[in-house]
Motif scaffolding. Structure first.
Motif, PDB file in Angstrom:
ATOM      1  N   TYR A 286     -72.870  77.287  96.354  1.00 47.89           N
ATOM      2  CA  TYR A 286     -73.681  78.259  95.630  1.00 47.89           C
ATOM      3  C   TYR A 286     -72.850  79.484  95.240  1.00 47.89           C
ATOM      4  O   TYR A 286     -72.965  79.988  94.121  1.00 47.89           O
ATOM      5  N   GLU A 287     -72.011  79.933  96.161  1.00 45.94           N
ATOM      6  CA  GLU A 287     -71.128  81.065  95.861  1.00 45.94           C
ATOM      7  C   GLU A 287     -70.086  80.674  94.818  1.00 45.94           C
ATOM      8  O   GLU A 287     -69.741  81.472  93.947  1.00 45.94           O
ATOM      9  N   ILE A 288     -69.578  79.442  94.904  1.00 48.23           N
ATOM     10  CA  ILE A 288     -68.604  78.969  93.922  1.00 48.23           C
ATOM     11  C   ILE A 288     -69.238  78.904  92.541  1.00 48.23           C
ATOM     12  O   ILE A 288     -68.656  79.371  91.556  1.00 48.23           O
ATOM     13  N   ALA A 289     -70.438  78.336  92.445  1.00 49.97           N
ATOM     14  CA  ALA A 289     -71.138  78.250  91.159  1.00 49.97           C
ATOM     15  C   ALA A 289     -71.370  79.641  90.581  1.00 49.97           C
ATOM     16  O   ALA A 289     -71.151  79.873  89.386  1.00 49.97           O
ATOM     17  N   ASP A 290     -71.796  80.558  91.423  1.00 44.53           N
ATOM     18  CA  ASP A 290     -72.038  81.925  90.968  1.00 44.53           C
ATOM     19  C   ASP A 290     -70.739  82.574  90.484  1.00 44.53           C
ATOM     20  O   ASP A 290     -70.707  83.197  89.422  1.00 44.53           O
ATOM     21  N   TYR A 291     -69.668  82.408  91.252  1.00 39.63           N
ATOM     22  CA  TYR A 291     -68.377  82.997  90.892  1.00 39.63           C
ATOM     23  C   TYR A 291     -67.856  82.430  89.561  1.00 39.63           C
ATOM     24  O   TYR A 291     -67.327  83.169  88.729  1.00 39.63           O
ATOM     25  N   LEU A 292     -68.024  81.117  89.358  1.00 40.38           N
ATOM     26  CA  LEU A 292     -67.524  80.475  88.135  1.00 40.38           C
ATOM     27  C   LEU A 292     -68.514  80.559  86.977  1.00 40.38           C
ATOM     28  O   LEU A 292     -68.212  80.114  85.874  1.00 40.38           O
ATOM     29  N   ASP A 293     -69.689  81.125  87.227  1.00 40.23           N
ATOM     30  CA  ASP A 293     -70.740  81.291  86.222  1.00 40.23           C
ATOM     31  C   ASP A 293     -71.191  79.955  85.633  1.00 40.23           C
ATOM     32  O   ASP A 293     -71.279  79.774  84.419  1.00 40.23           O
ATOM     33  N   VAL A 294     -71.463  79.004  86.544  1.00 40.69           N
ATOM     34  CA  VAL A 294     -72.043  77.718  86.171  1.00 40.69           C
ATOM     35  C   VAL A 294     -73.274  77.501  87.036  1.00 40.69           C
ATOM     36  O   VAL A 294     -73.444  78.155  88.068  1.00 40.69           O
ATOM     37  N   THR A 295     -74.126  76.575  86.641  1.00 44.13           N
ATOM     38  CA  THR A 295     -75.306  76.282  87.449  1.00 44.13           C
ATOM     39  C   THR A 295     -74.898  75.462  88.673  1.00 44.13           C
ATOM     40  O   THR A 295     -73.870  74.781  88.667  1.00 44.13           O
ATOM     41  N   ASP A 296     -75.723  75.524  89.708  1.00 51.66           N
ATOM     42  CA  ASP A 296     -75.481  74.731  90.913  1.00 51.66           C
ATOM     43  C   ASP A 296     -75.421  73.243  90.569  1.00 51.66           C
ATOM     44  O   ASP A 296     -74.576  72.511  91.086  1.00 51.66           O
ATOM     45  N   GLU A 297     -76.320  72.803  89.688  1.00 58.75           N
ATOM     46  CA  GLU A 297     -76.380  71.396  89.298  1.00 58.75           C
ATOM     47  C   GLU A 297     -75.111  70.981  88.556  1.00 58.75           C
ATOM     48  O   GLU A 297     -74.574  69.891  88.784  1.00 58.75           O
ATOM     49  N   TYR A 298     -74.621  71.842  87.678  1.00 57.92           N
ATOM     50  CA  TYR A 298     -73.419  71.547  86.907  1.00 57.92           C
ATOM     51  C   TYR A 298     -72.211  71.435  87.836  1.00 57.92           C
ATOM     52  O   TYR A 298     -71.398  70.517  87.693  1.00 57.92           O
ATOM     53  N   LEU A 299     -72.109  72.334  88.805  1.00 57.18           N
ATOM     54  CA  LEU A 299     -71.019  72.264  89.777  1.00 57.18           C
ATOM     55  C   LEU A 299     -71.114  70.968  90.581  1.00 57.18           C
ATOM     56  O   LEU A 299     -70.097  70.294  90.791  1.00 57.18           O
ATOM     57  N   GLU A 300     -72.297  70.600  91.008  1.00 57.88           N
ATOM     58  CA  GLU A 300     -72.476  69.364  91.774  1.00 57.88           C
ATOM     59  C   GLU A 300     -72.073  68.147  90.942  1.00 57.88           C
ATOM     60  O   GLU A 300     -71.392  67.240  91.439  1.00 57.88           O
ATOM     61  N   GLU A 301     -72.470  68.113  89.674  1.00 58.66           N
ATOM     62  CA  GLU A 301     -72.082  67.011  88.793  1.00 58.66           C
ATOM     63  C   GLU A 301     -70.569  66.973  88.612  1.00 58.66           C
ATOM     64  O   GLU A 301     -69.959  65.904  88.585  1.00 58.66           O
ATOM     65  N   CYS A 302     -69.952  68.145  88.493  1.00 61.01           N
ATOM     66  CA  CYS A 302     -68.502  68.241  88.362  1.00 61.01           C
ATOM     67  C   CYS A 302     -67.813  67.681  89.600  1.00 61.01           C
ATOM     68  O   CYS A 302     -66.863  66.887  89.491  1.00 61.01           O
ATOM     69  N   ILE A 303     -68.273  68.071  90.772  1.00 55.36           N
ATOM     70  CA  ILE A 303     -67.683  67.590  92.022  1.00 55.36           C
ATOM     71  C   ILE A 303     -67.799  66.070  92.110  1.00 55.36           C
ATOM     72  O   ILE A 303     -66.850  65.382  92.491  1.00 55.36           O
ATOM     73  N   ASN A 304     -68.956  65.533  91.735  1.00 57.67           N
ATOM     74  CA  ASN A 304     -69.141  64.081  91.746  1.00 57.67           C
ATOM     75  C   ASN A 304     -68.181  63.394  90.776  1.00 57.67           C
ATOM     76  O   ASN A 304     -67.620  62.340  91.084  1.00 57.67           O
ATOM     77  N   CYS A 305     -67.998  63.984  89.619  1.00 58.60           N
ATOM     78  CA  CYS A 305     -67.074  63.438  88.623  1.00 58.60           C
ATOM     79  C   CYS A 305     -65.634  63.474  89.142  1.00 58.60           C
ATOM     80  O   CYS A 305     -64.894  62.494  89.022  1.00 58.60           O
ATOM     81  N   TYR A 306     -65.245  64.592  89.732  1.00 59.75           N
ATOM     82  CA  TYR A 306     -63.903  64.702  90.298  1.00 59.75           C
ATOM     83  C   TYR A 306     -63.713  63.717  91.455  1.00 59.75           C
ATOM     84  O   TYR A 306     -62.637  63.152  91.631  1.00 59.75           O
ATOM     85  N   ARG A 307     -64.757  63.505  92.236  1.00 60.70           N
ATOM     86  CA  ARG A 307     -64.690  62.543  93.334  1.00 60.70           C
ATOM     87  C   ARG A 307     -64.431  61.138  92.771  1.00 60.70           C
ATOM     88  O   ARG A 307     -63.604  60.403  93.293  1.00 60.70           O
ATOM     89  N   ASP A 308     -65.132  60.796  91.689  1.00 59.39           N
ATOM     90  CA  ASP A 308     -64.921  59.494  91.049  1.00 59.39           C
ATOM     91  C   ASP A 308     -63.506  59.372  90.484  1.00 59.39           C
ATOM     92  O   ASP A 308     -62.895  58.316  90.536  1.00 59.39           O
ATOM     93  N   LYS A 309     -62.990  60.475  89.953  1.00 61.04           N
ATOM     94  CA  LYS A 309     -61.667  60.452  89.322  1.00 61.04           C
ATOM     95  C   LYS A 309     -60.529  60.496  90.342  1.00 61.04           C
ATOM     96  O   LYS A 309     -59.564  59.749  90.231  1.00 61.04           O
ATOM     97  N   TYR A 310     -60.622  61.389  91.327  1.00 65.11           N
ATOM     98  CA  TYR A 310     -59.516  61.629  92.249  1.00 65.11           C
ATOM     99  C   TYR A 310     -59.663  60.970  93.615  1.00 65.11           C
ATOM    100  O   TYR A 310     -58.704  60.911  94.379  1.00 65.11           O
ATOM    101  N   GLY A 311     -60.867  60.523  93.955  1.00 66.12           N
ATOM    102  CA  GLY A 311     -61.085  59.947  95.276  1.00 66.12           C
ATOM    103  C   GLY A 311     -61.423  61.016  96.295  1.00 66.12           C
ATOM    104  O   GLY A 311     -62.085  62.008  95.979  1.00 66.12           O
ATOM    105  N   GLU A 312     -60.941  60.840  97.502  1.00 66.69           N
ATOM    106  CA  GLU A 312     -61.283  61.731  98.604  1.00 66.69           C
ATOM    107  C   GLU A 312     -60.803  63.161  98.391  1.00 66.69           C
ATOM    108  O   GLU A 312     -61.498  64.117  98.707  1.00 66.69           O
ATOM    109  N   CYS A 313     -59.578  63.319  97.858  1.00 63.07           N
ATOM    110  CA  CYS A 313     -59.037  64.660  97.696  1.00 63.07           C
ATOM    111  C   CYS A 313     -57.993  64.698  96.591  1.00 63.07           C
ATOM    112  O   CYS A 313     -57.540  63.662  96.110  1.00 63.07           O
ATOM    113  N   LYS A 314     -57.617  65.913  96.228  1.00 65.21           N
ATOM    114  CA  LYS A 314     -56.580  66.145  95.222  1.00 65.21           C
ATOM    115  C   LYS A 314     -55.746  67.322  95.700  1.00 65.21           C
ATOM    116  O   LYS A 314     -56.279  68.371  96.062  1.00 65.21           O
TER     117      LYS A 314
END
Length: 155
Positions: A108-136
């Motif tokens: 929530y703090e990350i979304a606020d800091y980056l000025d994106v919605t909580d849902e958008y950040l969650e979708e982004c994290i899921n997309c990055y998880r699909d792309k990069y796997g466990e970590c990057k």
């Protein structure tokens, strides 16, 4: 100037028109077609509008043809590519690192800091998880996507 205005400015410089449009469907928040981006006119916040605009700009820069029918694999791939472009533009791995360095402790703090919605950040994290796997790992940082978003700096 807020992030939505910055994205509008970027679009204008690239010859892309951004208009408000009264979509009747509740599912459609934005649409790109032939150099014009329509954004649903009754979206409540500029933060959410910026998230929609980022994805639609992604369609301008990455998509070819009519990709509305998601039955086709190629269309789904183009949709994913446009979303990834938007996530990278609005958040990005370095944005997550900046949020960590700023002291953000949760999504929530990350979304606020980056000025994106909580849902958008969650979708982004899921997309990055699909792309990069466990970590990057980038520079001296490791960003974990599984089980939850965590960022560590190597000392």
């Amino acid at each position: 100037m807020n992030i939505y205005e910055k994205l509008q400015d970027e679009a204008c410089k690239d010859g892309i028109y951004v208009i408000d449009y009264p979509f009747k469907s509740k599912k459609i928040k934005g649409l790109y077609c032939d150099g014009t981006i329509a954004i649903k006119d009754n979206i409540d916040t500029t933060t959410e509008k910026a998230c929609v605009l980022a994805e639609e700009l992604g369609h301008h820069y990455t998509s070819v043809g009519n990709i509305i029918d998601m039955e086709y694999t190629g269309n789904r791939k183009q949709e994913r590519q446009a979303r990834l472009w938007g996530y990278n533009r609005s958040i990005g791995l370095f944005g997550l690192i900046r949020a960590y360095e700023h002291g953000c402790k949760d999504k929530y703090e990350i979304a606020d800091y980056l000025d994106v919605t909580d849902e958008y950040l969650e979708e982004c994290i899921n997309c990055y998880r699909d792309k990069y796997g466990e970590c990057k790992t980038i520079d001296n940082y490791t960003i974990y996507f599984i089980p939850n978003l965590m960022i560590f700096k190597k000392i």
